[in-house]
Design a protein around this motif. Structure first.
Motif, PDB file in Angstrom:
ATOM      1  N   PRO A   1      19.343   5.206  46.625  1.00 50.28           N
ATOM      2  CA  PRO A   1      18.280   3.421  46.944  1.00 50.28           C
ATOM      3  C   PRO A   1      18.190   4.194  48.229  1.00 50.28           C
ATOM      4  CG  PRO A   1      20.607   3.037  46.984  1.00 50.28           C
ATOM      5  CD  PRO A   1      20.593   4.704  46.698  1.00 50.28           C
ATOM      6  N   LEU A   2      16.601   3.320  48.435  1.00 47.56           N
ATOM      7  CA  LEU A   2      16.479   3.430  49.692  1.00 47.56           C
ATOM      8  C   LEU A   2      16.678   2.722  50.691  1.00 47.56           C
ATOM      9  CD1 LEU A   2      14.366   5.043  51.606  1.00 47.56           C
ATOM     10  CD2 LEU A   2      12.538   3.117  50.801  1.00 47.56           C
ATOM     11  N   ARG A   3      16.729   2.681  51.731  1.00 48.17           N
ATOM     12  CA  ARG A   3      17.402   1.516  52.271  1.00 48.17           C
ATOM     13  C   ARG A   3      16.378   1.985  53.942  1.00 48.17           C
ATOM     14  NH1 ARG A   3      23.075   0.389  50.786  1.00 48.17           N
ATOM     15  NH2 ARG A   3      24.099   1.948  49.353  1.00 48.17           N
ATOM     16  N   LYS A   4      16.290   0.480  54.420  1.00 48.67           N
ATOM     17  CA  LYS A   4      15.536   1.088  55.796  1.00 48.67           C
ATOM     18  C   LYS A   4      16.007  -0.645  56.214  1.00 48.67           C
ATOM     19  CE  LYS A   4      11.222   1.790  55.217  1.00 48.67           C
ATOM     20  NZ  LYS A   4       9.825   2.047  54.880  1.00 48.67           N
ATOM     21  N   SER A   5      15.836  -0.039  57.665  1.00 48.80           N
ATOM     22  CA  SER A   5      15.207  -1.141  58.905  1.00 48.80           C
ATOM     23  C   SER A   5      14.246  -1.826  59.329  1.00 48.80           C
ATOM     24  CB  SER A   5      16.706  -0.887  59.925  1.00 48.80           C
ATOM     25  OG  SER A   5      17.936  -0.864  59.166  1.00 48.80           O
ATOM     26  N   ALA A   6      13.711  -2.710  59.920  1.00 49.99           N
ATOM     27  CA  ALA A   6      12.519  -2.688  60.158  1.00 49.99           C
ATOM     28  C   ALA A   6      12.065  -3.921  61.602  1.00 49.99           C
ATOM     29  CB  ALA A   6      11.949  -3.246  59.276  1.00 49.99           C
ATOM     30  N   GLN A   7      11.044  -3.604  62.121  1.00 46.16           N
ATOM     31  CA  GLN A   7      11.174  -4.240  63.533  1.00 46.16           C
ATOM     32  C   GLN A   7       9.672  -4.119  63.757  1.00 46.16           C
ATOM     33  OE1 GLN A   7      13.160  -2.737  66.605  1.00 46.16           O
ATOM     34  NE2 GLN A   7      13.103  -4.853  67.883  1.00 46.16           N
ATOM     35  N   PHE A   8       9.246  -4.842  64.651  1.00 42.18           N
ATOM     36  CA  PHE A   8       7.680  -4.580  64.737  1.00 42.18           C
ATOM     37  C   PHE A   8       7.975  -5.040  66.314  1.00 42.18           C
ATOM     38  CE2 PHE A   8       6.096  -7.058  61.401  1.00 42.18           C
ATOM     39  CZ  PHE A   8       4.704  -6.353  61.022  1.00 42.18           C
ATOM     40  N   THR A   9       7.126  -3.825  67.010  1.00 48.25           N
ATOM     41  CA  THR A   9       7.297  -3.629  68.535  1.00 48.25           C
ATOM     42  C   THR A   9       5.762  -3.531  69.001  1.00 48.25           C
ATOM     43  OG1 THR A   9       7.940  -1.214  68.438  1.00 48.25           O
ATOM     44  CG2 THR A   9       9.628  -2.469  68.268  1.00 48.25           C
ATOM     45  N   GLU A  10       5.575  -3.207  70.219  1.00 46.93           N
ATOM     46  CA  GLU A  10       4.054  -2.676  70.498  1.00 46.93           C
ATOM     47  C   GLU A  10       4.098  -1.617  70.325  1.00 46.93           C
ATOM     48  OE1 GLU A  10       1.823  -4.772  71.441  1.00 46.93           O
ATOM     49  OE2 GLU A  10       2.579  -6.107  71.393  1.00 46.93           O
ATOM     50  N   GLU A  11       5.382  -0.396  70.783  1.00 48.09           N
ATOM     51  CA  GLU A  11       4.803   0.917  70.312  1.00 48.09           C
ATOM     52  C   GLU A  11       3.984   1.319  69.260  1.00 48.09           C
ATOM     53  OE1 GLU A  11       7.408   4.518  71.630  1.00 48.09           O
ATOM     54  OE2 GLU A  11       8.031   3.218  71.420  1.00 48.09           O
ATOM     55  N   ARG A  12       5.107   0.844  68.255  1.00 45.83           N
ATOM     56  CA  ARG A  12       4.588   0.709  66.768  1.00 45.83           C
ATOM     57  C   ARG A  12       3.448   0.164  65.809  1.00 45.83           C
ATOM     58  NH1 ARG A  12      10.935  -1.293  66.436  1.00 45.83           N
ATOM     59  NH2 ARG A  12      12.411   0.730  65.927  1.00 45.83           N
ATOM     60  N   VAL A  13       2.767  -0.788  66.344  1.00 46.27           N
ATOM     61  CA  VAL A  13       1.731  -1.077  66.459  1.00 46.27           C
ATOM     62  C   VAL A  13       0.515  -0.167  66.733  1.00 46.27           C
ATOM     63  CG1 VAL A  13       0.649  -3.116  66.442  1.00 46.27           C
ATOM     64  CG2 VAL A  13       2.873  -3.791  65.569  1.00 46.27           C
ATOM     65  N   SER A  14       0.959  -0.294  68.200  1.00 43.95           N
ATOM     66  CA  SER A  14      -0.032   1.047  68.174  1.00 43.95           C
ATOM     67  C   SER A  14      -0.313   1.603  67.969  1.00 43.95           C
ATOM     68  CB  SER A  14       0.698   1.632  70.495  1.00 43.95           C
ATOM     69  OG  SER A  14       1.065   1.783  70.715  1.00 43.95           O
ATOM     70  N   LYS A  15       0.667   2.838  66.915  1.00 40.15           N
ATOM     71  CA  LYS A  15      -0.035   3.947  66.495  1.00 40.15           C
ATOM     72  C   LYS A  15      -0.544   3.600  65.349  1.00 40.15           C
ATOM     73  CE  LYS A  15       3.756   6.536  68.781  1.00 40.15           C
ATOM     74  NZ  LYS A  15       3.008   7.782  69.226  1.00 40.15           N
ATOM     75  N   LEU A  16      -0.575   2.884  64.638  1.00 41.29           N
ATOM     76  CA  LEU A  16      -1.767   2.452  63.666  1.00 41.29           C
ATOM     77  C   LEU A  16      -3.354   2.518  64.472  1.00 41.29           C
ATOM     78  CD1 LEU A  16      -0.149  -1.298  62.597  1.00 41.29           C
ATOM     79  CD2 LEU A  16      -0.403   1.454  60.827  1.00 41.29           C
ATOM     80  N   ARG A  17      -3.628   3.033  65.796  1.00 40.82           N
ATOM     81  CA  ARG A  17      -4.547   3.275  65.844  1.00 40.82           C
ATOM     82  C   ARG A  17      -5.457   4.387  65.556  1.00 40.82           C
ATOM     83  NH1 ARG A  17      -7.174   1.526  70.541  1.00 40.82           N
ATOM     84  NH2 ARG A  17      -4.903   0.430  71.694  1.00 40.82           N
ATOM     85  N   PHE A  18      -3.977   4.661  65.032  1.00 46.67           N
ATOM     86  CA  PHE A  18      -4.341   6.925  64.272  1.00 46.67           C
ATOM     87  C   PHE A  18      -3.925   7.065  62.539  1.00 46.67           C
ATOM     88  CE2 PHE A  18      -2.851   7.007  68.741  1.00 46.67           C
ATOM     89  CZ  PHE A  18      -4.108   7.076  69.481  1.00 46.67           C
ATOM     90  N   VAL A  19      -4.663   7.726  62.229  1.00 46.31           N
ATOM     91  CA  VAL A  19      -3.970   7.677  60.701  1.00 46.31           C
ATOM     92  C   VAL A  19      -3.151   8.419  60.883  1.00 46.31           C
ATOM     93  CG1 VAL A  19      -4.612   9.424  58.882  1.00 46.31           C
ATOM     94  CG2 VAL A  19      -6.557   8.012  59.713  1.00 46.31           C
TER      95      VAL A  19
END
Length: 780
Positions: free
Chosen positions: A508-526
């Motif tokens: 099974p795929l096991r994942k944790s998650a969290q919104f942070t400014e750093e992770r969101v800022s990466k969405l500026r790029f493909v």
């Protein structure tokens, strides 16, 4: 049969090369002249006695049609052969008129029938004539070939001393021709393996092919080689069947068929057919893979030594286009693990096409109803044909089709360094679509790797040979179908022993998650262009969102990445410099920031709950995102975590589970415990949860066909990874044959005492040498 006569002719012709060509050609190129001239002289001799009849027919056709060869069939009838020559002159006449030699010779060649002219063209003889004429050697070569000291005629002759020169029969001519080819191939051994198989290997193949059915041979026998080279296998097969001193001495009529893609080699083969009285029209020129030359024709016997380790990428477009198989001989009907039949590819990777020749022969097999015995095949391959390709690949499908249809009778492993241009291990495959009762469902493996005699002198890579005793022993083991668990030479297996289930094991795929400014800022790029987009953003900042920035700096940006050695594809370059790419990613980042404000920045190890909160936030904010945009955000703010909860894919009812598995495991309905082994965990009542699979943890197991998949999983996999399951719908059936596995002989390691003794002995020897060196220095 007096082979001393043949050896004298071979020696004489060989001497022509040394006497006349030494200063014009390098030794490896002598064959370019000698072989076509030898062929021409033999044809010339055969046509001598009917020359007058042909002249009369030519005169008649000139009077009737105004053309010397308007009716080829009549000219063939006049010559008594399947070829003719309409010229007034012959080779002896050319030698007597040196002043017009080149023009007369070319006129003589132009006067042959089309089938001989094709051979002349493939030999590139016109260029050789010009080269010899320039070097003043053409007359010498012709004079040697028409010398009264040798007789290439089918009638007895006299030498200058009045001694009788025996007639050279078609069979004898064949021996001379094959011996010349062999000698030239040995001189030019860097190419020999492409078209020359050692005589003892062909003898072994013919023994295996014909002796088993010598009492069943039909009155008309057809033999085919799809990679016939110079025709050695074909003519050796014919000799084996018809030789009055041989083991069969059949009176059956033998018809030979072949195909060859090398022009010169094709010319040699077709010449050989003419010389020996076979039909040269049965030898075709071109790629066996690209075109199905003998489509609809079936043969009694087939044997071949196809090229191996050779790319067929240039011919691939004739076999497959996209996912469509263009030729039915390269697809097979096979059942999956549930027993459902479908057509699947039967062609290997483009780097090695040898198995295509095997499928060509399988496609041309006769049924027992046609001739009373079916078809038999002998084919030489290297080791890759035995095991390359995973389950479901073309290579595996070919092996599986042959084994499951009970065509494979035996495989013989040959010694290394047996062939002229390669030292690799080779194997002879024996196929039969009408096995005798005691062979049905069985495959015999013969390990002849240690059965050889060393040569006194290497011939290229060839440093050993099979003796007649070796051939006889292997033939005896084959016919007796010898088998012994302890044997190092002969073993017999069931067909099913070579098959296996390739089972995919998921976790099974096991994942944790969290919104942070750093992770969101990466969405500026493909993600795929992150490094390049980051550099552009560092250079131009927010100006990249202004309409003309990317256009104005396009050349500079491209030049920068070229200087860095970053060779972007045109597609990626256009995407990188497209304003829409930057605007779309900025909008996505803005949406992610809104969702983060709604969901919060708390870390969780329950990705299922996180996705629920994410969906609620979208609804609350009134945001409508495409599935790919949703996944891009979720992937940016989540990561694999072995301590997190498994990611749920879907929840099923028991009836949905059993329907989905289509009854492939009969015990599922009353054994809920086993459902876990196939990707479903019991939650409550009759509901089952299916988890997302983690591709990075995916593994495969090859399970023998005669073992139970489920029990193997319980015994060998589950103890090590208790959250694993079998992806039953991904199960494939494969087939491979491993000689190392079946004939491996364990050699115990030497004892510590023996190793220690050897080390001490070496030290003692070294110490003695050092003392001698020291004393020698002192003496000086």
């Amino acid at each position: 049969m007096d082979h001393s006569v043949h050896h004298k002719i071979v020696s004489f012709i060989w001497s022509i090369a040394d006497d006349c060509l030494r200063d014009v050609y390098v030794r490896g190129k002598y064959r370019d002249v000698i072989l076509p001239m030898f062929v021409l002289r033999r044809l010339d001799c055969l046509l001598e006695e009917t020359k007058e009849q042909v002249k009369e027919e030519v005169a008649f056709q000139m009077e009737e049609f105004g053309m010397p060869d308007q009716d080829p069939d009549a000219l063939k009838e006049a010559s008594g052969y399947v070829f003719y020559n309409t010229a007034d002159i012959c080779l002896k006449d050319l030698a007597g008129n040196p002043s017009q030699l080149v023009n007369n010779f070319k006129h003589y060649l132009d006067s042959f029938s089309d089938n001989v002219k094709e051979i002349i063209q493939k030999f590139d003889l016109y260029n050789q004539i010009n080269k010899l004429a320039t070097a003043d050697k053409l007359h010498d070569v012709i004079e040697k070939f028409v010398s009264p000291d040798i007789n290439l005629s089918s009638k007895p002759g006299k030498d200058p001393e009045g001694r009788t020169l025996p007639a050279l029969t078609n069979l004898g001519m064949g021996y001379v021709f094959e011996e010349l080819i062999r000698k030239f191939n040995e001189e030019n051994n860097e190419e020999a393996g492409e078209h020359f198989t050692p005589r003892e290997v062909i003898k072994l193949m013919t023994n295996f092919l014909f002796l088993e059915v010598k009492e069943q041979l039909p009155p008309v026998i057809t033999i085919y080689d799809p990679a016939c080279g110079s025709g050695g296998m074909l003519t050796e097969s014919q000799n084996f069947i018809t030789d009055p001193e041989g083991q069969i001495t059949s009176k059956s009529a033998v018809h030979l068929y072949g195909k060859e893609s090398s022009g010169e080699t094709y010319a040699i083969c077709k010449s050989d057919m003419m010389i020996k009285g076979n039909n040269p029209e049965n030898i075709r020129f071109g790629s066996t893979i690209a075109s199905n030359e003998f489509e609809g024709t079936r043969f009694d016997f087939m044997l071949s030594n196809p090229p191996y380790g050779k790319s067929w990428s240039t011919e691939q477009k004739f076999v497959v286009e996209g996912k469509e198989i263009l030729q039915s001989r390269f697809e097979v009907n096979l059942p999956d693990f549930k027993g459902v039949h479908s057509f699947q590819k039967a062609y290997p990777s483009s780097s090695d096409g040898q198995l295509l020749f095997l499928m060509e022969m399988v496609d041309k097999m006769k049924s027992a109803k046609d001739n009373g015995m079916g078809s038999r095949i002998a084919s030489v391959h290297n080791g890759s044909s035995l095991f390359t390709g995973q389950a479901g690949s073309g290579e595996s499908n070919i092996r599986r089709y042959i084994v499951e249809n009970d065509f494979l009778e035996a495989i013989i492993q040959l010694p290394n360094n047996l062939f002229y241009n390669t030292g690799i291990t080779t194997y002879i495959w024996i196929l039969n679509n009408n096995k005798s009762t005691h062979r049905k469902g069985k495959v015999q493996l013969l390990n002849a790797q240690d059965m050889y005699r060393k040569l006194r002198k290497n011939l290229g890579e060839k440093n050993c040979e099979l003796t007649d005793d070796h051939v006889e022993e292997l033939t005896k083991l084959y016919h007796q179908m010898a088998d012994s668990e302890q044997s190092e030479i002969a073993k017999v297996f069931d067909n099913s022993d070579f098959g296996y289930h390739k089972v995919t094991v998921e976790r099974p795929l096991r994942k944790s998650a969290q919104f942070t400014e750093e992770r969101v800022s990466k969405l500026r790029f493909v993600a795929a262009l992150q490094e390049q987009m980051e550099w552009i953003y560092q250079q131009y900042g927010e100006a990249v969102y202004e309409k003309e920035t990317l256009k104005d700096h396009r050349k500079a940006i491209i030049q920068h990445f070229e200087d860095q050695g970053d060779n972007l594809t045109k597609k990626n370059r256009d995407k990188l410099l497209a304003q829409k790419t930057w605007d779309d990613q900025k909008n996505l980042m803005d949406h992610a920031q809104q969702i983060m404000a709604n969901v919060g920045q708390k870390q969780t190890n329950d990705f299922n709950q996180f996705k629920g909160d994410f969906s609620k936030a979208l609804k609350t904010l009134g945001l409508k995102l495409s599935p790919s945009d949703k996944n891009q955000i979720l992937n940016a703010v989540s990561w694999r975590d072995e301590n997190a909860k498994p990611v749920v894919k879907k929840v099923h009812s028991l009836s949905q589970v059993t329907d989905a598995l289509s009854g492939s495991l009969e015990h599922l309905e009353d054994d809920n415990e086993s459902l876990q082994d196939y990707g479903f965990w019991h939650l409550e009542g009759s509901k089952f949860t299916e988890y997302e699979a983690d591709s990075e943890l995916r593994d495969t197991e090859n399970i023998p066909l005669n073992e139970d998949i489920h029990q193997y999983f319980i015994d060998e996999v589950r103890p090590h990874v208790d959250d694993a399951w079998i992806a039953i719908d991904k199960t494939l059936i494969g087939c491979e044959i491993s000689f190392n596995k079946y004939f491996y002989q364990h050699k115990p390691l030497r004892s510590l005492e023996e190793v220690t003794k050897d080390i001490l002995n070496l030290e003692s020897e070294t110490e003695g040498l050092l003392k001698k060196l020291v004393s020698f220095g002192e003496a000086k």
